[in-house]
Design a protein around this motif. Structure first.
Motif, PDB file in Angstrom:
ATOM      1  N   GLN A 139       0.835  -1.224   0.000  1.00  0.00           N
ATOM      2  CA  GLN A 139       0.000   0.000   0.000  1.00  0.00           C
ATOM      3  C   GLN A 139       0.860   1.260   0.000  1.00  0.00           C
ATOM      4  O   GLN A 139       0.633   2.201   0.756  1.00  0.00           O
ATOM      5  CB  GLN A 139      -0.959  -0.003   1.216  1.00  0.00           C
ATOM      6  N   GLY A 161     -10.621   0.775  -1.163  1.00  0.00           N
ATOM      7  CA  GLY A 161     -10.092  -0.588  -1.200  1.00  0.00           C
ATOM      8  C   GLY A 161     -10.948  -1.537  -0.398  1.00  0.00           C
ATOM      9  O   GLY A 161     -11.696  -1.115   0.485  1.00  0.00           O
ATOM     10  N   PRO A 162     -10.847  -2.837  -0.684  1.00  0.00           N
ATOM     11  CA  PRO A 162     -11.656  -3.838   0.039  1.00  0.00           C
ATOM     12  C   PRO A 162     -11.271  -3.906   1.511  1.00  0.00           C
ATOM     13  O   PRO A 162     -10.244  -3.365   1.935  1.00  0.00           O
ATOM     14  CB  PRO A 162     -11.331  -5.147  -0.687  1.00  0.00           C
ATOM     15  N   VAL A 200      -7.302  -4.616   4.057  1.00  0.00           N
ATOM     16  CA  VAL A 200      -6.061  -4.379   3.310  1.00  0.00           C
ATOM     17  C   VAL A 200      -5.170  -3.345   3.996  1.00  0.00           C
ATOM     18  O   VAL A 200      -4.091  -3.031   3.508  1.00  0.00           O
ATOM     19  CB  VAL A 200      -6.351  -3.942   1.851  1.00  0.00           C
ATOM     20  N   ALA A 241     -15.005   0.602   0.672  1.00  0.00           N
ATOM     21  CA  ALA A 241     -14.732  -0.368  -0.394  1.00  0.00           C
ATOM     22  C   ALA A 241     -15.193   0.166  -1.750  1.00  0.00           C
ATOM     23  O   ALA A 241     -14.587  -0.123  -2.780  1.00  0.00           O
ATOM     24  CB  ALA A 241     -15.429  -1.684  -0.075  1.00  0.00           C
ATOM     25  N   SER A 256     -17.560  -0.755  -3.604  1.00  0.00           N
ATOM     26  CA  SER A 256     -17.810  -1.851  -4.544  1.00  0.00           C
ATOM     27  C   SER A 256     -19.097  -1.624  -5.331  1.00  0.00           C
ATOM     28  O   SER A 256     -19.198  -1.977  -6.505  1.00  0.00           O
ATOM     29  CB  SER A 256     -17.886  -3.187  -3.793  1.00  0.00           C
ATOM     30  N   ASP A 294      -4.418  -1.834  -2.809  1.00  0.00           N
ATOM     31  CA  ASP A 294      -4.418  -3.080  -3.577  1.00  0.00           C
ATOM     32  C   ASP A 294      -4.988  -4.226  -2.757  1.00  0.00           C
ATOM     33  O   ASP A 294      -4.836  -4.277  -1.530  1.00  0.00           O
ATOM     34  CB  ASP A 294      -2.982  -3.431  -3.991  1.00  0.00           C
ATOM     35  N   SER A 295      -5.605  -5.169  -3.477  1.00  0.00           N
ATOM     36  CA  SER A 295      -6.009  -6.418  -2.829  1.00  0.00           C
ATOM     37  C   SER A 295      -4.755  -7.212  -2.473  1.00  0.00           C
ATOM     38  O   SER A 295      -3.698  -7.040  -3.091  1.00  0.00           O
ATOM     39  CB  SER A 295      -6.898  -7.239  -3.763  1.00  0.00           C
ATOM     40  N   ASN A 350     -10.470 -16.812   0.686  1.00  0.00           N
ATOM     41  CA  ASN A 350     -10.963 -15.470   0.333  1.00  0.00           C
ATOM     42  C   ASN A 350     -11.673 -15.479  -1.015  1.00  0.00           C
ATOM     43  O   ASN A 350     -12.647 -14.759  -1.223  1.00  0.00           O
ATOM     44  CB  ASN A 350      -9.814 -14.461   0.306  1.00  0.00           C
ATOM     45  N   GLU A 351     -11.158 -16.305  -1.944  1.00  0.00           N
ATOM     46  CA  GLU A 351     -11.791 -16.382  -3.278  1.00  0.00           C
ATOM     47  C   GLU A 351     -13.117 -17.134  -3.221  1.00  0.00           C
ATOM     48  O   GLU A 351     -14.072 -16.772  -3.893  1.00  0.00           O
ATOM     49  CB  GLU A 351     -10.841 -17.076  -4.264  1.00  0.00           C
ATOM     50  N   ASN A 369     -14.119 -11.929   0.515  1.00  0.00           N
ATOM     51  CA  ASN A 369     -12.719 -11.509   0.601  1.00  0.00           C
ATOM     52  C   ASN A 369     -12.576 -10.520   1.757  1.00  0.00           C
ATOM     53  O   ASN A 369     -12.972  -9.364   1.646  1.00  0.00           O
ATOM     54  CB  ASN A 369     -12.288 -10.856  -0.714  1.00  0.00           C
ATOM     55  N   GLY A 375      -9.590  -9.947   3.198  1.00  0.00           N
ATOM     56  CA  GLY A 375      -8.190  -9.524   3.241  1.00  0.00           C
ATOM     57  C   GLY A 375      -7.369 -10.219   4.310  1.00  0.00           C
ATOM     58  O   GLY A 375      -7.511 -11.414   4.564  1.00  0.00           O
TER      59      GLY A 375
END
Length: 457
Positions: A22, A59-60, A63, A323, A325, A347-348, A398-399, A403, A405
């Motif tokens: 980051q 960001g998500p 992170v 986030a 999103s 960044d993720s 996470n996938e 997610n 982080g």
């Protein structure tokens, strides 16, 4: 070098000790912190005109957005408040206005400054407390009243005084050596019970201003004392605390606390994306836009009334995070967008970042578990392949699920070491090696079962 004189590069290096990656976000907050020092060194007339460049972090979850802001505040010893912007929407908005965040950070600042001042007078408070304990252990005889002393033969008085002083010094040495710690004494300390609190009804709702009956009436009533019986060691602590309270100038503390908030306060507005409405004009969106409009004067700079006086928010640094999103920063009302000129995307996190997070920071998770197990006499050893496997599992879970982080690492580590943590007190002392096979064995079923991993990991 004082923290407020650190260069942006040095600030980033300090943040690197706790946060992996980051770089853009670190650079942005480092410049913001350095700009504070720059503003304080320009002419006072111009300094008033220079406003902080507030930041939006995009960001998500998990992170490092909150951690960057918190570590920055700690680095500069600044009052720091984290608050969720969504708490002001819908039900949470009723009865609590956005100005409460300023009152909260003032309270935090006051406690910080008070602790610092008490630390400064700690030595003097300890000396006074020691004398009070010695007075209790060696009380003056009634015959030594002032009138009686005048009538006594001066030579006799000198002898008695010398004997008393000698006994007192002996007691002082015993006290320093800890030989009187378990002896019980009766002491009188201030009764710190507070009176009933009053709630202030304002146009924004009910706001607890924390008014106390004793504060309202000032010194009209004498301070109550209570007698308590305690060991000498505990009594010393109680008396030290009481004397430190007396030695601290609360007016100075209040002035310093307010100045610190106004000049170096940091408010972290989390979940800022939750107060962004969609394009529809129905539902809770009106409430969300209302919260944005209420936030606007605070972020722009205004005077907020607190129990300690007016506090200006012109130079408080606001760091917002979300986030985004389902929305984007440009969905905020234009006026609020203009008050957050700096935007950074975080960044993720992938496998490499997870491995670094587990091992590199000063407070790395692996280090934490090794130290905790060492208290039980268990020497945990993590092989490199085990750490790599943990990173891989974190990415996979996470996938498959949400997610979250780096927070995923906490849940994985707890599940991985649950058996060792439980059995550690009864285990044979010595080395316990964690390798990739152990990690796979403990987590294989959970990783494969998506429904199970959703609940456990």
């Amino acid at each position: 070098m004082p923290s407020n004189q650190l260069t942006p590069r040095e600030i980033v290096e300090k943040l690197d000790q706790y946060i992996i990656g980051q770089d853009d976000a670190k650079r942005a907050v480092a410049i913001a912190l350095r700009n504070r020092w720059r503003r304080q060194n320009v002419s006072p007339e111009l300094a008033e005109e220079i406003s902080p460049k507030n930041i939006i972090m995009i960001g998500p979850t998990g992170v490092g957005k909150t951690e960057i802001a918190r570590r920055l505040a700690k680095l500069d010893n600044s009052p720091f408040l984290k608050i969720e912007a969504s708490k002001f929407t819908e039900v949470g908005y009723v009865g609590r206005d956005v100005e409460s965040m300023v009152r909260d950070i003032v309270e935090l600042s006051l406690n910080m400054v008070k602790s610092e001042e008490q630390e400064n007078v700690k030595e003097r408070a300890a000396e006074i407390a020691e004398e009070r304990i010695l007075d209790i252990l060696l009380p003056l005889k009634e015959s030594k009243s002032r009138d009686m002393i005048v009538e006594k033969d001066s030579e006799q008085f000198e002898i008695e005084k010398k004997e008393s002083d000698t006994t007192r010094e002996k007691l002082r040495r015993l006290l320093h050596d800890g030989k009187l710690d378990n002896r019980f004494v009766d002491i009188e300390v201030a009764d710190i019970k507070t009176g009933p609190m009053i709630e202030i009804f304002s146009s924004s709702g009910v706001e607890d201003m924390g008014l106390n009956i004793k504060e309202v009436f000032g010194n009209m009533f004498p301070q109550r004392k209570k007698s308590t019986r305690a060991k000498v060691s505990d009594a010393l602590e109680l008396l030290e605390s009481e004397e430190a309270q007396k030695l601290v100038d609360m007016e100075k503390v209040t002035r310093t606390a307010i100045e610190r908030v106004e000049q170096s306060g940091i408010i972290f507005l989390d979940e800022i994306d939750k107060i962004v409405g969609s394009n529809s004009s129905q539902g809770p969106d009106v409430s969300r836009e209302g919260v944005q409009r209420d936030l606007l004067p605070i972020v722009e700079g205004s005077a907020v009334n607190t129990r300690y006086g007016m506090v200006r928010t012109d130079h408080i640094l606001f760091i917002a995070a979300g986030a985004f999103s389902a929305s984007k920063p440009s969905d905020l009302i234009p006026e609020l967008q203009g008050r957050f000129p700096i935007r950074v995307e975080l960044d993720s996190l992938g496998k490499e970042e997870f491995i670094r997070i587990l091992t590199e920071p000063h407070n790395a998770l692996i280090k934490q578990y090794i130290e905790m197990m060492a208290t039980e006499g268990v020497d945990l050893v993590f092989k490199d392949d085990a750490i790599a496997e943990i990173g891989e599992v974190a990415v996979v879970v996470n996938e498959k699920t949400e997610n979250i982080g780096a927070r995923r690492l906490y849940t994985i580590m707890e599940t991985l070491l649950e058996e060792i943590s439980f059995d550690a007190p009864e285990m044979e002392k010595g080395e316990v090696v964690i390798d990739a096979d152990y990690v796979r064995e403990r987590l294989e079923d959970i990783v494969e079962d998506e429904d199970l991993s959703r609940y456990i990991l």
